[in-house]
Design an enzyme around this catalytic site. Structure first.
Site, mmCIF file in Angstrom:
data_model
loop_
_atom_site.group_PDB
_atom_site.id
_atom_site.type_symbol
_atom_site.label_atom_id
_atom_site.label_comp_id
_atom_site.label_asym_id
_atom_site.label_seq_id
_atom_site.Cartn_x
_atom_site.Cartn_y
_atom_site.Cartn_z
ATOM 1 N N THR A 13 4.340 8.874 -14.525
ATOM 2 C CA THR A 13 3.619 10.097 -14.136
ATOM 3 C C THR A 13 4.536 11.311 -14.118
ATOM 4 O O THR A 13 4.119 12.427 -14.438
ATOM 5 C CB THR A 13 2.991 9.912 -12.733
ATOM 6 O OG1 THR A 13 2.081 8.809 -12.776
ATOM 7 C CG2 THR A 13 2.242 11.157 -12.289
ATOM 8 N N SER A 56 4.598 2.742 -16.329
ATOM 9 C CA SER A 56 5.483 1.774 -15.664
ATOM 10 C C SER A 56 4.940 0.347 -15.697
ATOM 11 O O SER A 56 5.707 -0.605 -15.615
ATOM 12 C CB SER A 56 5.778 2.200 -14.223
ATOM 13 O OG SER A 56 4.631 2.116 -13.417
ATOM 14 N N THR A 89 5.693 5.085 -10.931
ATOM 15 C CA THR A 89 5.776 4.564 -9.564
ATOM 16 C C THR A 89 5.189 3.165 -9.400
ATOM 17 O O THR A 89 5.544 2.456 -8.465
ATOM 18 C CB THR A 89 5.070 5.505 -8.578
ATOM 19 O OG1 THR A 89 3.691 5.646 -8.960
ATOM 20 C CG2 THR A 89 5.744 6.867 -8.553
ATOM 21 N N ASP A 90 4.274 2.748 -10.276
ATOM 22 C CA ASP A 90 3.567 1.486 -10.047
ATOM 23 C C ASP A 90 4.489 0.268 -10.065
ATOM 24 O O ASP A 90 4.247 -0.708 -9.350
ATOM 25 C CB ASP A 90 2.452 1.298 -11.080
ATOM 26 C CG ASP A 90 1.284 2.246 -10.840
ATOM 27 O OD1 ASP A 90 1.173 2.769 -9.715
ATOM 28 O OD2 ASP A 90 0.492 2.459 -11.777
#
Length: 322
Positions: A13, A56, A89-90
């Site tokens: 992101t 990610s 971030t995932d």
């Protein structure tokens, strides 16, 4: 003489663009494009390595190993003070912990990302990236392992996890807290890990699955995992490390076939411990040959077991001491 930071971008992101249908294309921006959008520190020399552009959840062990190699290449330069990796971030917590146990250099390695895209109102891209650069340039973080910088806080890779799907305070470290903060470009460190581990991965990293326990769960997924050739299984048990009695026969068969099994707990805090004596308890599982996963969450335990299996054949309970 300016400090020198290598900025390695992988997508996510933090490097996303809005598409025609109003969705985000994760990892669409190059490293140079991302840097051009941010007010990066002018008192630090920054070398940009545009490494990959992926969401990610497209990360895997092959890409993580390639990222490790890219970091090590940057650290071959003795003038490099530290490294910053931008990431979605995932799966950020998984990549960060993987890097933590496969990189030996003492210089700071910081992983960061963002919850909002660079174009969104109130984006956290610029603050997270700027703060990460200052953290990577700070000698107080030397020999502290890989850290995650998010929303002005510095977290240990082993214990950090994503706790909110969208809020800017997206990461937390339950029970252990954060290592320090960055406030107005000033880095303050309050604690550091006492132990560091390093594993030199030379062989292929095998398949390791995570299987959650819930009331009424049976051995279906354990049997399936063994059938497709998993070399390890992480059981996410409950409480002190309990599973249902319906799972036990499949656990025993998996152990007998040579599959390595580690039991963890779904609780946010506390360790797996043999406190009860009944079928499916941590004590029962330990007696059968299951490794107690201490305070590792299931994702970090999977990363560690997979790395261990790529380095040696026999896994011991002491391997999960730290």
């Amino acid at each position: 003489m300016k400090q020198k930071i290598s900025l390695i971008t992988t997508g996510g992101t933090i490097a996303s663009k809005e598409t025609k249908n109003g969705m985000l294309s994760s990892g669409a921006l190059s490293g140079d494009e991302l840097a051009a959008l941010c007010k990066l520190p002018d008192d630090i020399e920054i070398r940009i390595v545009d490494f990959m552009k992926v969401p990610s959840m497209h990360m895997n062990f092959h890409r993580m190993l390639a990222l490790r190699d890219a970091i090590n290449k940057e650290l071959e330069d003795p003038d490099v003070t530290g490294v910053v990796v931008t990431h979605g971030t995932d799966s950020l917590e998984e990549t960060a912990y993987f890097l933590d146990i496969v990189t030996e250099d003492k210089r700071p390695i910081v992983v960061t990302g963002s919850q909002r895209s660079p174009q969104e109102v109130g984006t956290d891209v610029y603050s997270n990236l700027r703060n990460s650069i200052y953290a990577a340039a700070n000698p107080l973080l030397e020999n502290g392992g890989v850290v995650v910088v998010f929303n002005e806080r510095i977290y240990s890779a082993k214990y950090v996890k994503k706790v909110h799907a969208s809020n800017l305070q997206g990461f937390e470290s339950f029970g252990y807290g954060y290592l320090g903060i960055i406030d107005n470009d000033v880095v303050s460190i309050y604690q550091k890990p006492l132990h560091r581990e390093f594993f030199s991965v030379q062989n292929e990293i095998p398949r390791v699955d995570i299987i959650k326990c819930h009331t009424g769960a049976d051995g279906l997924f354990i049997d399936a995992s063994v059938a497709v050739g998993a070399k390890g299984i992480i059981l996410e048990g409950v409480g002190r490390g309990q599973v249902t009695p319906q799972m036990v026969s499949s656990i025993q068969k998996a152990l007998d076939s040579g599959t390595n099994i580690v039991i963890t707990t779904s609780a946010e805090e506390g360790k797996v411990h043999p406190a009860y004596d009944y079928e499916g308890s941590a004590f029962d599982l330990k007696e059968r040959g299951v490794i107690l996963g201490a305070d590792y969450d299931s994702k970090k335990a999977r990363i560690k077991l997979a790395v261990l299996l790529a380095c040696k054949n026999k896994i011991k309970s002491s391997d999960f001491k730290y």
